[in-house]
Design an enzyme around this catalytic site. Structure first.
Site: not given
Ligand SMILES: Cc1ncc(COP(=O)(O)O)c(C=O)c1O
Length: 461
Positions: A320, A358, A362, A389, A419
């Site tokens: 992702g 984030r 994180y 705030c 994200y």
């Molecule tokens: C099952 C699963 N696949 C893929 C992803 C994608 O991760 P990334 O965006 O870090 O590649 C996630 C992210 O939480 C996930 O939970």
């Protein structure tokens, strides 16, 4: 260090910043790995994407605004497709999903991973072929599973015994045989440059390998014969740079594959290694190319299969962040500049933790640049903060910006495609920013800005 709920992040106070952050020789220079591929500075020093200056973007769409370099996104899809030749690449929609992005990744030949009814609805409404959709989630409702079956999604990734029972009942009722995978918790946790291999996993996702639940789940699905078990699935973490976590996870999950073969005489034809491939948020990060990743993962799977005397299954992955993260930057306008004596300079922008959680969530690191002009001033260590705030409302913890940064300037933060919009909130009743795709010098609104009227429309009391 984690943010404390009562206050700001306190690490690395002072004018030096963290040890890895060096004052730049040229404060206007762009570090290529941090920016979308078509971002440059134009002749006047204004940041431009695909030839369009950010002042024009801000004038037309306002700030804050997420700016997507469409050709960059498409090129990253192609890099994964060609690098992972013969592997199905599922774009993980949780990173960022809207209809325009569904169309882009679909046109580039990717599959799509969704994990809620809302993501599924977005995918279907944009015309994503259902057979190229995978459906994840640790608590899919009966309504969501029903919708997935009725739509004919390509695969459902099973995450609990309750779900196996639910889906089996639904499939029986409908007389269908959905394709499923089993999400296996392999006892590997990988984040950035480190991974930890443990015997058991204390987390909500998947079926434990060490505890025997994963084998039991596979046997239950195979023995009932209602669902078509295609393979095992493992996702070990996020922002991973070190392939050794994948090595341990592949060894463990293929060990289970061999156990299933020995017990039931079935070799599952598919294997999904999940996502989590790291990107560059700062100069500290040096991500591998999809080609390199593919080579390493293939080698790992082939050698583990040889060791277990298994045929190499058809592979899939789920990136992702690595696809959408680097394709976007957020453009903000500076509102105030505050020099807190002897500690640091706070540059406040017109967004913050509502458009990028984030950093607070994180302790993530980001970079930033003065975007609306070039500057001849000296570099100054700054903290880019939002308008919320909350003292933990930090966008970029430490960055060198020109010392003459002032109200009205535009600041751009790269690497915000993943994200950020998808985790955006309305904290302090701040409407969420729009997403603008730029290609060939033309800007196109793909997600409009929320308005106060949108917020008030929900408030029916
Ligand atoms: C099952 C699963 N696949 C893929 C992803 C994608 O991760 P990334 O965006 O870090 O590649 C996630 C992210 O939480 C996930 O939970």
């Amino acid at each position: 260090m984690r943010a404390h709920e009562a206050g700001a992040l306190h690490g690395d106070i002072g004018s030096r910043g963290p040890a890895w952050l060096r004052p730049p020789v040229d404060v206007n220079a762009l570090v290529p790995q941090l920016w979308p591929r078509n971002v440059t500075r134009d002749g006047d020093g204004v940041l431009a994407v695909a030839g369009l200056g950010v002042r024009d973007v801000a004038a037309e769409f306002g700030t804050p605004v997420y700016v997507l370099d469409e050709d960059d996104l498409r090129s990253r899809c192609r890099d994964f497709r060609t690098g992972f030749d013969g592997v199905d690449v599922y774009y993980a929609g949780k990173a960022f999903l809207c209809r325009a992005v569904v169309r882009m990744i679909s046109e580039e030949g990717l599959h799509l991973d969704v994990c809620t009814g809302g993501e599924l609805a977005t995918a279907l409404s944009a015309g994503m072929p259902p057979e190229r959709i995978g459906f994840h989630g640790n608590n899919k409702s009966v309504a969501e599973l029903t919708r997935a079956l009725d739509a004919g999604v390509g695969r459902i990734i099973l995450d609990s015994f309750d779900e196996i029972d639910r889906l089996t009942a639904l499939a029986r009722e409908r007389g269908v045989r959905p394709r499923v995978m089993i999400r296996v918790t392999v006892g590997v946790e990988a984040h950035t440059h480190e991974f930890i291999a443990t015997a058991h996993e204390d987390q909500k996702f998947g079926f434990s390998l060490a505890g025997g639940a994963a084998a039991e789940a596979a046997f239950r699905v195979l023995d009932e014969g209602v669902l078509e078990l295609r393979g095992l699935h493992s996702h070990i973490g996020s922002q991973i740079f070190d392939a050794s976590g994948f090595e341990v996870s592949a060894r463990r999950v293929l060990g289970l594959q061999a156990q299933i073969r020995d017990a039931r005489g079935v070799e599952l034809p598919e294997l999904d290694l999940g996502g989590g491939f790291g990107i560059a948020y700062t100069t500290q990060d040096d991500p591998a190319t999809p080609q390199d990743l593919a080579k390493r993962l293939r080698r790992i799977v082939e050698s583990e299969c040889a060791a277990e005397r298994l045929a190499v299954p058809h592979l899939s992955i789920e990136p992702g962040r690595a696809i959408v993260g680097p394709a976007v930057f957020t453009l903000y306008e500076v509102g105030t500049v505050k020099d807190v004596d002897g500690i640091r300079t706070y540059v406040s922008v017109d967004g913050g933790m509502s458009d990028n959680i984030r950093t607070a969530l994180y302790d993530a690191s980001y970079s930033a640049t003065l975007a609306s002009r070039a500057s001849t001033a000296e570099p100054m260590l700054a903290r880019v903060v939002g308008k919320h705030c909350e003292s933990g409302d930090i966008v970029v913890k430490d960055e060198f910006l020109p010392a003459d940064v002032q109200p009205g300037d535009l600041v751009a933060v790269p690497g915000t495609g993943a994200y950020c919009r998808s985790m955006a909130s309305n904290y302090n009743h701040v409407p969420r920013p729009p997403v603008v795709a730029v290609r060939g010098g033309q800007a196109r609104l793909i997600v409009r800005r929320e308005t106060e009227d949108d917020l008030l429309a929900l408030d029916v009391g």
